[in-house]
Design a protein around this motif. Structure first.
Motif, short mmCIF file in Angstrom:
data_model
loop_
_atom_site.label_atom_id
_atom_site.label_comp_id
_atom_site.label_asym_id
_atom_site.label_seq_id
_atom_site.Cartn_x
_atom_site.Cartn_y
_atom_site.Cartn_z
N ARG A 72 -0.66 2.63 -2.05
CA ARG A 72 -0.50 2.22 -0.66
C ARG A 72 0.52 1.10 -0.53
O ARG A 72 1.36 1.11 0.38
CB ARG A 72 -1.86 1.76 -0.10
CG ARG A 72 -1.80 1.30 1.34
CD ARG A 72 -1.36 2.41 2.28
NE ARG A 72 -2.37 3.45 2.41
CZ ARG A 72 -2.18 4.55 3.12
NH1 ARG A 72 -1.01 4.77 3.73
NH2 ARG A 72 -3.14 5.48 3.20
N VAL A 73 0.48 0.15 -1.45
CA VAL A 73 1.45 -0.95 -1.41
C VAL A 73 2.86 -0.42 -1.63
O VAL A 73 3.80 -0.81 -0.92
CB VAL A 73 1.11 -2.02 -2.48
CG1 VAL A 73 2.22 -3.07 -2.54
CG2 VAL A 73 -0.22 -2.68 -2.17
N CYS A 75 4.00 2.53 -0.99
CA CYS A 75 4.43 3.28 0.20
C CYS A 75 4.76 2.33 1.35
O CYS A 75 5.75 2.54 2.06
CB CYS A 75 3.34 4.27 0.61
SG CYS A 75 3.28 5.75 -0.41
N ASP A 76 3.97 1.31 1.53
CA ASP A 76 4.24 0.34 2.58
C ASP A 76 5.60 -0.33 2.37
O ASP A 76 6.31 -0.64 3.34
CB ASP A 76 3.15 -0.73 2.63
CG ASP A 76 1.83 -0.20 3.19
OD1 ASP A 76 1.85 0.90 3.79
OD2 ASP A 76 0.80 -0.87 3.02
N LYS A 77 5.94 -0.54 1.12
CA LYS A 77 7.22 -1.18 0.79
C LYS A 77 8.35 -0.16 0.59
O LYS A 77 9.47 -0.52 0.24
CB LYS A 77 7.06 -2.04 -0.47
CG LYS A 77 6.15 -3.24 -0.26
CD LYS A 77 6.06 -4.08 -1.52
CE LYS A 77 5.25 -5.35 -1.29
NZ LYS A 77 5.93 -6.26 -0.34
N LYS A 78 8.00 1.13 0.80
CA LYS A 78 8.96 2.22 0.67
C LYS A 78 9.61 2.26 -0.71
O LYS A 78 10.80 2.56 -0.87
CB LYS A 78 10.04 2.14 1.77
CG LYS A 78 9.46 2.32 3.17
CD LYS A 78 10.52 2.26 4.24
CE LYS A 78 9.97 2.66 5.60
NZ LYS A 78 8.79 1.86 6.01
N GLU A 120 4.11 11.61 2.27
CA GLU A 120 4.95 10.41 2.24
C GLU A 120 6.37 10.76 1.75
O GLU A 120 6.54 11.44 0.75
CB GLU A 120 4.33 9.35 1.33
CG GLU A 120 2.97 8.86 1.79
CD GLU A 120 3.06 8.07 3.09
OE1 GLU A 120 4.07 7.36 3.30
OE2 GLU A 120 2.12 8.18 3.91
#
Length: 247
Positions: A72-73, A75-78, A120
């Motif tokens: 999740r981290v 993905c949040d940071k791409k 994603e």
């Protein structure tokens, strides 16, 4: 073997083969990718197949939980994620293991906690039909999907997590380290394995002795050995991963 004797044996091994673990601190400028090795139902979800846990397993459950948080981290940071999914042709056996993770089956799918990764944009999923994901990334034309992923994203480090610590994870790490040393994976420098987001299966001796052709596989012992071997091959082993924002 009693639990006290088993504990004493593992404790002695860890004393004789100490595993140095570091803390990984990542900044927004770190060129790193996350690699998920076989965090799928067939290896992690209770009762999902021949190689899935028969009963709830603490080490595996904690690995899945930590993997979901880390994914999740990223993905949040791409940041780029590469996920291996064990996937086999029913007519092609993989000795010494029983039939498992047939292509298209629920066994070969990501665990429920990670199913969301399929949608994603920063995630690359690769079906593999062998233990070593690096070998499983090879195409018939000689290219390698994992190598291309590293180069396309100009990764300087990869953080590897998943199951099994001493089998698929270790084999993949060993191949990646060899490829890096030969310059095949430039600009990759650091190959890192996160111990708390790795796990392996448990098959005590007393159970293995009742199954013909099977060898014992004590979970805590083999997890430690897998990590120790990875460090011996040149991987960095970390017990904590955190992100900080540079000012």
């Amino acid at each position: 073997m009693s639990s006290s004797v088993a504990y004493s044996t593992i404790d002695h091994l860890k004393k004789e083969l100490p595993l140095k673990q570091e803390t990984l601190l990542l900044t927004d400028n770190t060129c790193i990718g996350l690699v998920l090795v076989d965090i799928i139902n067939g290896f992690c979800t209770v009762g999902a197949g021949n190689l899935a846990p028969r009963v709830p397993n603490k080490q595996i459950a904690e690995m899945v939980e930590e993997a979901a948080k880390l994914a999740r981290v990223f993905c949040d940071k791409k940041l780029p994620i590469f996920g291996f999914l064990d996937s086999h042709d029913p007519d092609v056996p993989e000795p010494p293991y029983p039939p498992h993770c047939f292509a298209g089956s629920l066994e070969s799918k990501l665990v429920p906690e990670l199913e969301w990764l399929e949608g994603e944009l920063n995630v690359t999923l690769r079906l593999k039909d062998c233990i070593d994901g690096f070998v499983g990334s090879m195409e018939t034309n000689g290219s390698n999907v994992f190598v291309d992923w590293v180069k396309t994203n100009q990764l300087q480090a990869v953080l590897v997590i998943g199951i099994c610590t001493d089998i698929c994870v270790l084999d993949f790490l060993s191949s990646v380290l060899s490829a890096r040393n030969r310059g095949i994976l430039s600009p990759l420098q650091d190959v890192i394995v996160y111990s708390r987001a790795c796990a392996t299966y448990d098959l005590p001796l007393y159970v293995a002795e009742t199954i013909e052709g099977t060898v014992a596989h004590p979970q805590d012992l083999m997890h430690h050995i897998g990590l120790y071997m990875a460090r011996g091959r040149g991987a960095k082993v970390v017990s904590e991963v955190s992100f900080t924002t540079q000012s």
